[in-house]
Design a protein around this motif. Structure first.
Motif, PDB file in Angstrom:
ATOM      1  N   TYR A 150     -44.148  34.728  -1.294  1.00  0.00           N
ATOM      2  CA  TYR A 150     -45.033  33.578  -1.432  1.00  0.00           C
ATOM      3  C   TYR A 150     -44.581  32.377  -0.587  1.00  0.00           C
ATOM      4  N   LEU A 151     -43.315  32.327  -0.208  1.00  0.00           N
ATOM      5  CA  LEU A 151     -42.809  31.217   0.596  1.00  0.00           C
ATOM      6  C   LEU A 151     -43.363  31.234   2.020  1.00  0.00           C
ATOM      7  N   LEU A 152     -43.718  32.391   2.536  1.00  0.00           N
ATOM      8  CA  LEU A 152     -44.229  32.522   3.902  1.00  0.00           C
ATOM      9  C   LEU A 152     -45.735  32.310   4.009  1.00  0.00           C
ATOM     10  N   LEU A 153     -46.453  32.566   2.940  1.00  0.00           N
ATOM     11  CA  LEU A 153     -47.908  32.626   3.020  1.00  0.00           C
ATOM     12  C   LEU A 153     -48.597  31.303   3.351  1.00  0.00           C
ATOM     13  N   PRO A 154     -48.204  30.167   2.794  1.00  0.00           N
ATOM     14  CA  PRO A 154     -48.902  28.919   3.128  1.00  0.00           C
ATOM     15  C   PRO A 154     -48.869  28.594   4.620  1.00  0.00           C
ATOM     16  N   PHE A 155     -47.769  28.870   5.276  1.00  0.00           N
ATOM     17  CA  PHE A 155     -47.647  28.634   6.713  1.00  0.00           C
ATOM     18  C   PHE A 155     -48.694  29.436   7.485  1.00  0.00           C
ATOM     19  N   LYS A 156     -48.793  30.705   7.176  1.00  0.00           N
ATOM     20  CA  LYS A 156     -49.729  31.571   7.880  1.00  0.00           C
ATOM     21  C   LYS A 156     -51.173  31.207   7.552  1.00  0.00           C
ATOM     22  N   VAL A 157     -51.452  30.924   6.282  1.00  0.00           N
ATOM     23  CA  VAL A 157     -52.810  30.561   5.875  1.00  0.00           C
ATOM     24  C   VAL A 157     -53.238  29.255   6.532  1.00  0.00           C
ATOM     25  N   SER A 158     -52.349  28.284   6.633  1.00  0.00           N
ATOM     26  CA  SER A 158     -52.734  26.997   7.229  1.00  0.00           C
ATOM     27  C   SER A 158     -53.105  27.156   8.702  1.00  0.00           C
ATOM     28  N   TYR A 159     -52.352  27.961   9.433  1.00  0.00           N
ATOM     29  CA  TYR A 159     -52.696  28.210  10.838  1.00  0.00           C
ATOM     30  C   TYR A 159     -54.024  28.948  10.951  1.00  0.00           C
ATOM     31  N   MET A 160     -54.231  29.930  10.104  1.00  0.00           N
ATOM     32  CA  MET A 160     -55.486  30.682  10.138  1.00  0.00           C
ATOM     33  C   MET A 160     -56.664  29.775   9.792  1.00  0.00           C
ATOM     34  N   ALA A 161     -56.487  28.877   8.832  1.00  0.00           N
ATOM     35  CA  ALA A 161     -57.555  27.953   8.446  1.00  0.00           C
ATOM     36  C   ALA A 161     -57.902  27.010   9.596  1.00  0.00           C
ATOM     37  N   GLU A 162     -56.901  26.544  10.309  1.00  0.00           N
ATOM     38  CA  GLU A 162     -57.156  25.685  11.469  1.00  0.00           C
ATOM     39  C   GLU A 162     -57.933  26.435  12.542  1.00  0.00           C
ATOM     40  N   LEU A 201     -46.695  39.871  10.822  1.00  0.00           N
ATOM     41  CA  LEU A 201     -47.674  39.536  11.848  1.00  0.00           C
ATOM     42  C   LEU A 201     -47.802  38.026  12.000  1.00  0.00           C
ATOM     43  N   GLY A 202     -48.107  37.597  13.193  1.00  0.00           N
ATOM     44  CA  GLY A 202     -48.321  36.177  13.446  1.00  0.00           C
ATOM     45  C   GLY A 202     -49.695  35.744  12.977  1.00  0.00           C
ATOM     46  N   PRO A 203     -49.900  34.431  12.837  1.00  0.00           N
ATOM     47  CA  PRO A 203     -51.190  33.919  12.389  1.00  0.00           C
ATOM     48  C   PRO A 203     -52.355  34.336  13.287  1.00  0.00           C
ATOM     49  N   ALA A 204     -52.139  34.440  14.592  1.00  0.00           N
ATOM     50  CA  ALA A 204     -53.229  34.823  15.498  1.00  0.00           C
ATOM     51  C   ALA A 204     -53.678  36.261  15.227  1.00  0.00           C
ATOM     52  N   THR A 205     -52.748  37.147  14.996  1.00  0.00           N
ATOM     53  CA  THR A 205     -53.091  38.540  14.695  1.00  0.00           C
ATOM     54  C   THR A 205     -53.791  38.636  13.348  1.00  0.00           C
ATOM     55  N   LEU A 206     -53.299  37.905  12.372  1.00  0.00           N
ATOM     56  CA  LEU A 206     -53.932  37.897  11.057  1.00  0.00           C
ATOM     57  C   LEU A 206     -55.346  37.322  11.143  1.00  0.00           C
ATOM     58  N   TYR A 207     -55.518  36.285  11.958  1.00  0.00           N
ATOM     59  CA  TYR A 207     -56.839  35.695  12.154  1.00  0.00           C
ATOM     60  C   TYR A 207     -57.778  36.712  12.801  1.00  0.00           C
ATOM     61  N   TYR A 208     -57.293  37.432  13.783  1.00  0.00           N
ATOM     62  CA  TYR A 208     -58.091  38.480  14.425  1.00  0.00           C
ATOM     63  C   TYR A 208     -58.529  39.505  13.382  1.00  0.00           C
ATOM     64  N   ASP A 209     -57.600  39.930  12.543  1.00  0.00           N
ATOM     65  CA  ASP A 209     -57.928  40.889  11.484  1.00  0.00           C
ATOM     66  C   ASP A 209     -58.986  40.315  10.547  1.00  0.00           C
ATOM     67  N   LEU A 210     -58.832  39.059  10.173  1.00  0.00           N
ATOM     68  CA  LEU A 210     -59.786  38.387   9.295  1.00  0.00           C
ATOM     69  C   LEU A 210     -61.176  38.379   9.916  1.00  0.00           C
ATOM     70  N   MET A 211     -61.257  38.065  11.186  1.00  0.00           N
ATOM     71  CA  MET A 211     -62.546  37.952  11.853  1.00  0.00           C
ATOM     72  C   MET A 211     -63.199  39.317  12.098  1.00  0.00           C
ATOM     73  N   HIS A 212     -62.429  40.371  12.018  1.00  0.00           N
ATOM     74  CA  HIS A 212     -62.958  41.710  12.250  1.00  0.00           C
ATOM     75  C   HIS A 212     -63.053  42.553  10.981  1.00  0.00           C
ATOM     76  N   GLU A 213     -62.961  41.903   9.829  1.00  0.00           N
ATOM     77  CA  GLU A 213     -63.158  42.611   8.566  1.00  0.00           C
ATOM     78  C   GLU A 213     -64.627  42.996   8.429  1.00  0.00           C
ATOM     79  N   PRO A 214     -64.893  44.139   7.848  1.00  0.00           N
ATOM     80  CA  PRO A 214     -66.294  44.483   7.561  1.00  0.00           C
ATOM     81  C   PRO A 214     -66.891  43.452   6.613  1.00  0.00           C
ATOM     82  N   GLN A 215     -68.123  43.058   6.879  1.00  0.00           N
ATOM     83  CA  GLN A 215     -68.801  42.093   6.012  1.00  0.00           C
ATOM     84  C   GLN A 215     -69.480  42.813   4.863  1.00  0.00           C
TER      85      GLN A 215
END
Length: 74
Positions: free
Chosen positions: A11-23, A59-73
């Motif tokens: 849980y200590l790592l997640l806010p950092f990654k989420v904040s970058y993805m949100a931006e 994974l870095g925030p950019a890769t996670l963001y890519y995954d987020l944007m390519h999730e099935p809707q």
């Protein structure tokens, strides 16, 4: 002090990654930051990220963001 990532300290790592993805979501799609965070926390990408055994936390925030944007809707 341990330098091993476990389910108990992940849980200590997640806010950092989420904040970058949100931006990124805010800049790319014009989604407000609060809505961006809600979208991330309700995503399959975040569900995978919050499980240590998935190793998605490596994974870095950019890769996670890519995954987020390519999730099935739904």
């Amino acid at each position: 002090m341990t330098d091993t990532i476990t389910q108990e300290n992940l849980y200590l790592l997640l806010p950092f990654k989420v904040s970058y993805m949100a931006e990124m979501l805010n800049e790319d799609c014009g989604v407000g930051l609060i809505e961006a965070v809600k979208k991330i926390y309700s995503s399959a990408t975040y569900q995978r990220l919050e499980r240590e055994e998935s190793k998605a936390w490596n994974l870095g925030p950019a890769t996670l963001y890519y995954d987020l944007m390519h999730e099935p809707q739904n």
